[in-house]
Design an enzyme around this catalytic site. Structure first.
Site, PDB file in Angstrom:
ATOM      1  N   GLU A  84       0.837  -1.210   0.000  1.00  0.00           N
ATOM      2  CA  GLU A  84       0.000   0.000   0.000  1.00  0.00           C
ATOM      3  C   GLU A  84       0.869   1.256   0.000  1.00  0.00           C
ATOM      4  O   GLU A  84       1.896   1.300   0.671  1.00  0.00           O
ATOM      5  CB  GLU A  84      -0.876  -0.017   1.265  1.00  0.00           C
ATOM      6  CG  GLU A  84      -1.862   1.129   1.331  1.00  0.00           C
ATOM      7  CD  GLU A  84      -3.033   0.784   2.243  1.00  0.00           C
ATOM      8  OE1 GLU A  84      -3.692  -0.240   2.020  1.00  0.00           O
ATOM      9  OE2 GLU A  84      -3.265   1.554   3.180  1.00  0.00           O
ATOM     10  N   TYR A 115      -6.756   7.118  -0.016  1.00  0.00           N
ATOM     11  CA  TYR A 115      -7.549   8.275  -0.452  1.00  0.00           C
ATOM     12  C   TYR A 115      -7.781   9.166   0.756  1.00  0.00           C
ATOM     13  O   TYR A 115      -8.210   8.679   1.812  1.00  0.00           O
ATOM     14  CB  TYR A 115      -8.884   7.727  -0.963  1.00  0.00           C
ATOM     15  CG  TYR A 115      -9.793   8.695  -1.665  1.00  0.00           C
ATOM     16  CD1 TYR A 115      -9.694   8.867  -3.037  1.00  0.00           C
ATOM     17  CD2 TYR A 115     -10.769   9.393  -0.970  1.00  0.00           C
ATOM     18  CE1 TYR A 115     -10.561   9.733  -3.698  1.00  0.00           C
ATOM     19  CE2 TYR A 115     -11.625  10.265  -1.625  1.00  0.00           C
ATOM     20  CZ  TYR A 115     -11.512  10.414  -2.996  1.00  0.00           C
ATOM     21  OH  TYR A 115     -12.364  11.266  -3.650  1.00  0.00           O
ATOM     22  N   ALA A 128      -9.606  11.287   3.330  1.00  0.00           N
ATOM     23  CA  ALA A 128     -11.018  11.158   3.703  1.00  0.00           C
ATOM     24  C   ALA A 128     -11.878  12.282   3.118  1.00  0.00           C
ATOM     25  O   ALA A 128     -13.012  12.074   2.715  1.00  0.00           O
ATOM     26  CB  ALA A 128     -11.158  11.124   5.215  1.00  0.00           C
ATOM     27  N   GLY A 172     -14.920   6.104   5.022  1.00  0.00           N
ATOM     28  CA  GLY A 172     -14.048   7.169   5.535  1.00  0.00           C
ATOM     29  C   GLY A 172     -14.443   7.497   6.954  1.00  0.00           C
ATOM     30  O   GLY A 172     -15.543   7.145   7.414  1.00  0.00           O
TER      31      GLY A 172
HETATM   32  P1  FAD Z   1     -18.582   1.106   6.871  1.00  0.00           P
HETATM   33  O1  FAD Z   1     -18.491  -0.258   6.336  1.00  0.00           O
HETATM   34  O2  FAD Z   1     -19.626   2.002   6.317  1.00  0.00           O
HETATM   35  O3  FAD Z   1     -18.780   0.978   8.441  1.00  0.00           O
HETATM   36  C1  FAD Z   1     -18.633   2.113   9.294  1.00  0.00           C
HETATM   37  C2  FAD Z   1     -19.313   1.860  10.630  1.00  0.00           C
HETATM   38  O4  FAD Z   1     -20.718   1.897  10.467  1.00  0.00           O
HETATM   39  C3  FAD Z   1     -19.008   0.485  11.214  1.00  0.00           C
HETATM   40  O5  FAD Z   1     -19.019   0.613  12.615  1.00  0.00           O
HETATM   41  C4  FAD Z   1     -20.188  -0.366  10.729  1.00  0.00           C
HETATM   42  O6  FAD Z   1     -20.406  -1.498  11.540  1.00  0.00           O
HETATM   43  C5  FAD Z   1     -21.324   0.656  10.822  1.00  0.00           C
HETATM   44  N1  FAD Z   1     -22.385   0.447   9.842  1.00  0.00           N
HETATM   45  C6  FAD Z   1     -22.280   0.023   8.559  1.00  0.00           C
HETATM   46  N2  FAD Z   1     -23.478   0.015   7.958  1.00  0.00           N
HETATM   47  C7  FAD Z   1     -24.377   0.477   8.872  1.00  0.00           C
HETATM   48  C8  FAD Z   1     -25.778   0.709   8.864  1.00  0.00           C
HETATM   49  N3  FAD Z   1     -26.526   0.457   7.785  1.00  0.00           N
HETATM   50  N4  FAD Z   1     -26.352   1.197   9.999  1.00  0.00           N
HETATM   51  C9  FAD Z   1     -25.629   1.461  11.116  1.00  0.00           C
HETATM   52  N5  FAD Z   1     -24.286   1.238  11.179  1.00  0.00           N
HETATM   53  C10 FAD Z   1     -23.674   0.750  10.083  1.00  0.00           C
HETATM   54  N6  FAD Z   1      -9.780   5.834   5.357  1.00  0.00           N
HETATM   55  C11 FAD Z   1      -9.508   6.837   4.496  1.00  0.00           C
HETATM   56  O7  FAD Z   1      -9.881   7.991   4.732  1.00  0.00           O
HETATM   57  N7  FAD Z   1      -8.814   6.599   3.318  1.00  0.00           N
HETATM   58  C12 FAD Z   1      -8.398   5.351   2.986  1.00  0.00           C
HETATM   59  O8  FAD Z   1      -7.776   5.166   1.926  1.00  0.00           O
HETATM   60  C13 FAD Z   1      -8.660   4.278   3.882  1.00  0.00           C
HETATM   61  N8  FAD Z   1      -8.286   3.011   3.589  1.00  0.00           N
HETATM   62  C14 FAD Z   1      -8.611   1.977   4.448  1.00  0.00           C
HETATM   63  C15 FAD Z   1      -8.251   0.666   4.105  1.00  0.00           C
HETATM   64  C16 FAD Z   1      -8.546  -0.384   4.959  1.00  0.00           C
HETATM   65  C17 FAD Z   1      -8.186  -1.787   4.569  1.00  0.00           C
HETATM   66  C18 FAD Z   1      -9.200  -0.135   6.202  1.00  0.00           C
HETATM   67  C19 FAD Z   1      -9.482  -1.267   7.155  1.00  0.00           C
HETATM   68  C20 FAD Z   1      -9.576   1.162   6.543  1.00  0.00           C
HETATM   69  C21 FAD Z   1      -9.295   2.230   5.676  1.00  0.00           C
HETATM   70  N9  FAD Z   1      -9.672   3.546   5.962  1.00  0.00           N
HETATM   71  C22 FAD Z   1      -9.388   4.570   5.096  1.00  0.00           C
HETATM   72  C23 FAD Z   1     -10.361   3.853   7.232  1.00  0.00           C
HETATM   73  C24 FAD Z   1     -11.900   3.779   7.087  1.00  0.00           C
HETATM   74  O9  FAD Z   1     -12.346   4.799   6.224  1.00  0.00           O
HETATM   75  C25 FAD Z   1     -12.509   3.944   8.493  1.00  0.00           C
HETATM   76  O10 FAD Z   1     -12.206   2.841   9.289  1.00  0.00           O
HETATM   77  C26 FAD Z   1     -13.998   4.269   8.544  1.00  0.00           C
HETATM   78  O11 FAD Z   1     -14.307   4.688   9.865  1.00  0.00           O
HETATM   79  C27 FAD Z   1     -14.934   3.105   8.201  1.00  0.00           C
HETATM   80  O12 FAD Z   1     -14.937   2.832   6.871  1.00  0.00           O
HETATM   81  P2  FAD Z   1     -15.722   1.534   6.294  1.00  0.00           P
HETATM   82  O13 FAD Z   1     -15.669   1.617   4.839  1.00  0.00           O
HETATM   83  O14 FAD Z   1     -15.258   0.314   6.977  1.00  0.00           O
HETATM   84  O15 FAD Z   1     -17.209   1.909   6.801  1.00  0.00           O
END
Ligand code: FAD
Length: 289
Positions: free
Chosen positions: A17, A49, A51, A108
């Site tokens: 990465e 990316y 946020a 994000g």
């Molecule tokens: P989601 O899957 O949407 O989940 C977020 C939270 O909401 C979780 O607690 C989930 O359980 C809950 N949730 C999901 N759906 C619902 C629903 N319908 N109702 C209620 N709650 C719900 N951040 C950056 O800014 N840039 C990056 O490039 C980046 N890369 C990453 C790469 C990896 C492999 C990982 C693990 C994280 C990365 N992150 C990055 C961090 C990430 O953006 C954060 O962890 C963020 O807080 C959650 O993103 P997610 O896509 O997992 O969210």
């Protein structure tokens, strides 16, 4: 090539990465680091990316460079919480035009002040996954959290929402970093039991400085085992020793994962080619076996 097709090949896959520069001035340095990491011939390189979308141009530019100039598959991260739906659609369109085939769909982090630029946004990653699906034949990855996402009090909720996300069209998952492999094995067991069957790439973060560890811990809430804490206490003030110990710890984690049947490893190399090179050298025979 789509990452999901690559992961279907019966062999070990290693990916790295990189993160884009915050300003254009830093671009050359990031490109140099990316070029050295690509020379290790990984299965793909992912590009993070910002946020708020501020680095989106450079994410796309680096992802294109990796794919077109270096001949390595790339994975462009994309977040949605701090952008309007139209802004996100525009980035998806640009990635498509550049020939990027793989996107890591992320919500994000929530802005610290809870000030979102718009109500007209995708609220969770599953909505983003559905949107990307509408734009064409992308391979879509998403994030998962072996220790649970920080916003969820109960791990069961985390798995429930993860299943919902995967069912919206996710092809593979990459985990948040973890430093205790048993946490990953337990997570795998729980998600498989919940019917989540897509490939899961464990994310390994080589911690090479005390400062990096503190930052990582604050961001992710990841637990540091006592064994790792002892390394930090003993070597944290000696940068070269800490780097060597961090590389050894990450190598050890990877070897244990491979020995226990894991076939795909994602290394959070974070623009540090020296660290990526050292780990690959440590694994040179192991990944052939
Ligand atoms: P989601 O899957 O949407 O989940 C977020 C939270 O909401 C979780 O607690 C989930 O359980 C809950 N949730 C999901 N759906 C619902 C629903 N319908 N109702 C209620 N709650 C719900 N951040 C950056 O800014 N840039 C990056 O490039 C980046 N890369 C990453 C790469 C990896 C492999 C990982 C693990 C994280 C990365 N992150 C990055 C961090 C990430 O953006 C954060 O962890 C963020 O807080 C959650 O993103 P997610 O896509 O997992 O969210």
């Amino acid at each position: 090539m789509k990452i999901k097709d690559r992961l279907n090949e019966n062999r070990i896959h290693i990916s790295f990465e990189v993160f884009p520069p915050k300003t254009d001035a830093g671009y050359e340095k990031v490109q140099e680091a990316t070029d050295r990491i690509a020379a290790l011939n990984p299965d793909f390189i992912s590009v993070t990316y910002g946020a708020g979308g501020g680095t989106s141009k450079n994410t796309a530019k680096i992802a294109e460079h990796i794919k077109e100039d270096l001949g390595i598959e790339s994975l462009a991260h994309l977040t949605c919480a701090s952008s309007t739906k139209d802004e996100v659609r525009s980035v998806i369109g640009s990635l498509k035009e550049l020939g990027i085939e793989n996107i890591l769909a992320l919500r994000g982090d929530i802005p610290a002040d809870m000030q979102f630029p718009s109500e007209d946004r995708f609220h969770y990653a599953d909505e983003l996954v559905e949107e990307i699906r509408k734009h064409g034949d992308f391979c879509i990855g998403a994030a998962c959290y072996p220790e649970g996402h920080v916003e969820n009090e109960h791990k069961a909720d985390d798995i429930k929402y993860l299943k919902q996300k995967v069912d919206s069209g996710v092809d593979f998952l990459t985990t948040q970093m973890f430093f205790e492999n048993d946490i990953h094995y337990n997570f795998l067991y729980r998600i498989r039991e919940a019917g989540i069957t897509v490939p899961v790439l464990p994310g390994i973060m080589p911690i090479t400085s005390a400062k990096q560890m503190k930052r990582s811990c604050e961001l992710s809430g990841t637990v540091f085992p006592r064994r790792f804490q002892a390394i930090l206490d003993r070597f944290g003030d000696c940068p070269d020793a800490m780097e060597q110990a961090g590389i050894a710890y990450a190598t050890d984690q990877i070897i244990d994962l491979l020995a226990n049947g894991v076939r795909n490893i994602h290394i959070y190399s974070m623009n540090k080619p020296k660290v990526a090179e050292a780990i690959m050298s440590n694994l040179s025979e192991i990944i052939k076996c």
